[in-house]
Design a protein around this motif. Sequence first.
Motif, PDB file in Angstrom:
ATOM      1  N   GLN A  58       0.834  -1.148   0.052  1.00 18.83           N
ATOM      2  CA  GLN A  58      -0.065   0.104  -0.187  1.00 18.83           C
ATOM      3  C   GLN A  58       0.781   1.481  -0.016  1.00 18.83           C
ATOM      4  OE1 GLN A  58      -2.798  -0.289   3.321  1.00 18.83           O
ATOM      5  NE2 GLN A  58      -4.308   0.649   2.348  1.00 18.83           N
ATOM      6  N   ASP A  59       1.764   1.412   0.878  1.00 14.16           N
ATOM      7  CA  ASP A  59       2.608   2.499   1.024  1.00 14.16           C
ATOM      8  C   ASP A  59       4.025   2.541   0.363  1.00 14.16           C
ATOM      9  OD1 ASP A  59       0.505   3.343   2.756  1.00 14.16           O
ATOM     10  OD2 ASP A  59       1.922   3.033   4.703  1.00 14.16           O
ATOM     11  N   GLY A  60       4.314   1.404  -0.174  1.00 17.79           N
ATOM     12  CA  GLY A  60       5.732   1.347  -0.938  1.00 17.79           C
ATOM     13  C   GLY A  60       6.723   0.548  -0.060  1.00 17.79           C
ATOM     14  N   ILE A  61       7.745   0.243  -0.811  1.00 13.34           N
ATOM     15  CA  ILE A  61       8.910  -0.700  -0.446  1.00 13.34           C
ATOM     16  C   ILE A  61       9.382  -0.103   0.903  1.00 13.34           C
ATOM     17  CG2 ILE A  61      10.533  -0.177  -1.765  1.00 13.34           C
ATOM     18  CD1 ILE A  61       9.667  -3.487  -0.710  1.00 13.34           C
ATOM     19  N   LEU A  62       9.640   1.145   1.023  1.00 13.55           N
ATOM     20  CA  LEU A  62      10.128   1.521   2.235  1.00 13.55           C
ATOM     21  C   LEU A  62       9.426   2.172   3.311  1.00 13.55           C
ATOM     22  CD1 LEU A  62      13.168   3.807   0.273  1.00 13.55           C
ATOM     23  CD2 LEU A  62      13.131   1.462   1.568  1.00 13.55           C
ATOM     24  N   SER A  63       8.171   1.552   3.456  1.00 11.95           N
ATOM     25  CA  SER A  63       7.247   1.778   4.417  1.00 11.95           C
ATOM     26  C   SER A  63       7.606   1.589   5.650  1.00 11.95           C
ATOM     27  CB  SER A  63       5.947   1.403   4.046  1.00 11.95           C
ATOM     28  OG  SER A  63       4.981   1.266   5.428  1.00 11.95           O
ATOM     29  N   LEU A  64       7.778   2.299   6.707  1.00  7.25           N
ATOM     30  CA  LEU A  64       8.311   2.004   7.863  1.00  7.25           C
ATOM     31  C   LEU A  64       7.456   1.227   8.912  1.00  7.25           C
ATOM     32  CD1 LEU A  64      10.782   2.615   9.776  1.00  7.25           C
ATOM     33  CD2 LEU A  64       9.460   4.632  10.614  1.00  7.25           C
ATOM     34  N   ARG A  65       6.128   1.651   8.510  1.00  5.95           N
ATOM     35  CA  ARG A  65       4.958   0.640   9.330  1.00  5.95           C
ATOM     36  C   ARG A  65       5.000  -0.870   8.944  1.00  5.95           C
ATOM     37  NH1 ARG A  65      -0.212   4.524   8.785  1.00  5.95           N
ATOM     38  NH2 ARG A  65       0.944   4.782   7.021  1.00  5.95           N
ATOM     39  N   GLY A  66       5.272  -1.014   7.617  1.00  3.96           N
ATOM     40  CA  GLY A  66       5.404  -2.239   6.720  1.00  3.96           C
ATOM     41  C   GLY A  66       6.631  -3.169   7.572  1.00  3.96           C
ATOM     42  N   HIS A  67       7.727  -2.466   7.574  1.00  2.00           N
ATOM     43  CA  HIS A  67       8.845  -2.951   8.159  1.00  2.00           C
ATOM     44  C   HIS A  67       8.715  -3.336   9.610  1.00  2.00           C
ATOM     45  CE1 HIS A  67      11.373  -3.288   4.594  1.00  2.00           C
ATOM     46  NE2 HIS A  67      10.814  -2.124   4.138  1.00  2.00           N
ATOM     47  N   VAL A  68       8.070  -2.347  10.094  1.00  2.00           N
ATOM     48  CA  VAL A  68       7.804  -2.828  11.700  1.00  2.00           C
ATOM     49  C   VAL A  68       7.100  -3.941  11.785  1.00  2.00           C
ATOM     50  CG1 VAL A  68       6.799  -1.831  13.828  1.00  2.00           C
ATOM     51  CG2 VAL A  68       8.179  -0.326  12.659  1.00  2.00           C
ATOM     52  N   TRP A  69       6.010  -4.291  11.301  1.00  2.00           N
ATOM     53  CA  TRP A  69       5.208  -5.415  11.138  1.00  2.00           C
ATOM     54  C   TRP A  69       6.167  -6.546  10.818  1.00  2.00           C
ATOM     55  CZ3 TRP A  69       0.743  -6.125  13.533  1.00  2.00           C
ATOM     56  CH2 TRP A  69      -0.102  -4.943  13.408  1.00  2.00           C
ATOM     57  N   LEU A  70       6.840  -6.519   9.678  1.00  2.00           N
ATOM     58  CA  LEU A  70       7.739  -7.751   9.307  1.00  2.00           C
ATOM     59  C   LEU A  70       8.653  -8.074  10.247  1.00  2.00           C
ATOM     60  CD1 LEU A  70       8.196  -6.936   5.544  1.00  2.00           C
ATOM     61  CD2 LEU A  70       6.899  -8.589   6.720  1.00  2.00           C
ATOM     62  N   ALA A  71       9.169  -6.804  10.978  1.00  3.52           N
ATOM     63  CA  ALA A  71      10.268  -7.360  12.171  1.00  3.52           C
ATOM     64  C   ALA A  71       9.602  -7.909  13.361  1.00  3.52           C
ATOM     65  CB  ALA A  71      10.773  -5.965  12.656  1.00  3.52           C
ATOM     66  N   PHE A  72       8.204  -7.627  13.584  1.00  8.23           N
ATOM     67  CA  PHE A  72       7.732  -8.373  14.565  1.00  8.23           C
ATOM     68  C   PHE A  72       7.361  -9.800  14.154  1.00  8.23           C
ATOM     69  CE2 PHE A  72       6.293  -4.221  16.426  1.00  8.23           C
ATOM     70  CZ  PHE A  72       6.977  -4.274  17.844  1.00  8.23           C
ATOM     71  N   ALA A  73       6.935  -9.905  13.005  1.00  5.83           N
ATOM     72  CA  ALA A  73       6.675 -11.256  12.432  1.00  5.83           C
ATOM     73  C   ALA A  73       8.001 -12.130  12.539  1.00  5.83           C
ATOM     74  CB  ALA A  73       6.058 -11.290  10.935  1.00  5.83           C
ATOM     75  N   ALA A  74       9.066 -11.560  12.109  1.00  2.00           N
ATOM     76  CA  ALA A  74      10.410 -12.215  12.126  1.00  2.00           C
ATOM     77  C   ALA A  74      10.683 -12.476  13.427  1.00  2.00           C
ATOM     78  CB  ALA A  74      11.583 -11.492  11.394  1.00  2.00           C
ATOM     79  N   ALA A  75      10.571 -11.704  14.591  1.00  2.00           N
ATOM     80  CA  ALA A  75      10.822 -11.982  15.938  1.00  2.00           C
ATOM     81  C   ALA A  75      10.079 -13.298  16.553  1.00  2.00           C
ATOM     82  CB  ALA A  75      10.766 -10.731  16.815  1.00  2.00           C
ATOM     83  N   GLY A  76       8.706 -13.051  15.993  1.00  5.82           N
ATOM     84  CA  GLY A  76       7.615 -14.281  16.283  1.00  5.82           C
ATOM     85  C   GLY A  76       7.991 -15.336  15.847  1.00  5.82           C
ATOM     86  N   PHE A  77       8.398 -15.582  14.695  1.00  6.02           N
ATOM     87  CA  PHE A  77       8.980 -16.903  13.902  1.00  6.02           C
ATOM     88  C   PHE A  77      10.092 -17.359  14.671  1.00  6.02           C
ATOM     89  CE2 PHE A  77       6.453 -15.794  10.015  1.00  6.02           C
ATOM     90  CZ  PHE A  77       5.760 -16.918  10.007  1.00  6.02           C
ATOM     91  N   ILE A  78      11.060 -16.283  14.797  1.00  7.22           N
ATOM     92  CA  ILE A  78      12.369 -17.037  15.694  1.00  7.22           C
ATOM     93  C   ILE A  78      12.125 -17.602  17.078  1.00  7.22           C
ATOM     94  CG2 ILE A  78      14.604 -16.044  16.691  1.00  7.22           C
ATOM     95  CD1 ILE A  78      14.605 -13.791  14.294  1.00  7.22           C
ATOM     96  N   SER A  79      11.082 -16.651  17.709  1.00  2.27           N
ATOM     97  CA  SER A  79      10.945 -17.079  19.172  1.00  2.27           C
ATOM     98  C   SER A  79       9.974 -18.367  19.001  1.00  2.27           C
ATOM     99  CB  SER A  79      10.059 -15.999  19.884  1.00  2.27           C
ATOM    100  OG  SER A  79       8.867 -15.973  19.321  1.00  2.27           O
ATOM    101  N   GLN A  80       9.111 -18.644  18.077  1.00  2.00           N
ATOM    102  CA  GLN A  80       8.311 -19.841  17.863  1.00  2.00           C
ATOM    103  C   GLN A  80       8.915 -20.987  17.588  1.00  2.00           C
ATOM    104  OE1 GLN A  80       5.554 -19.033  19.372  1.00  2.00           O
ATOM    105  NE2 GLN A  80       4.013 -20.782  18.375  1.00  2.00           N
ATOM    106  N   PHE A  81       9.735 -20.941  16.316  1.00  2.00           N
ATOM    107  CA  PHE A  81      10.183 -22.083  15.898  1.00  2.00           C
ATOM    108  C   PHE A  81      11.987 -22.110  15.529  1.00  2.00           C
ATOM    109  CE2 PHE A  81       6.214 -20.965  13.529  1.00  2.00           C
ATOM    110  CZ  PHE A  81       6.016 -21.990  13.929  1.00  2.00           C
ATOM    111  N   GLY A  82      12.574 -21.023  16.037  1.00  2.00           N
ATOM    112  CA  GLY A  82      13.955 -20.862  16.140  1.00  2.00           C
ATOM    113  C   GLY A  82      14.796 -21.312  17.100  1.00  2.00           C
TER     114      GLY A  82
END
Length: 141
Positions: A58-82
Amino acid sequence: MNVQERRPLFSTKLVFGLTVLAVGLILMADSLHWYDAWHLLTWWPLALAAFGLARLAQDGILSLRGHVWLAFAAAGFISQFGPWGLLERWWPGFIIWGGIIVTLRAIFPQPKRPKKGKDIPPSPRTAVSGDAESDTTQVRP
């Protein structure tokens, strides 16, 4: 409505609605004893990743909000399965990730999107006079 005014199909509202629908269906299947919902609910970081991808679309590849959501998702995956301890050792990587995005946004400024309701002039309000003799309608700016 022309092509430029069309709203994107993939949006955060769509992702939110589909996420709520999926969680409801999973919990319904669990309450009816058709499936053990906790096997699917361990994949909760997928919802955060979908929000992040929707925001980036929606906002473009450099959307700060999009990357914050992706960072939380990555942290969740690492904590869940890493492996144990991976998140505790590599958490500064998320700060580096944020610094890269903020730096790229400073180098490549994003076009300003008009805020909702800011670019549309307000419609004039009409006030009807309460006098019985007066049949005029006044327009106030």
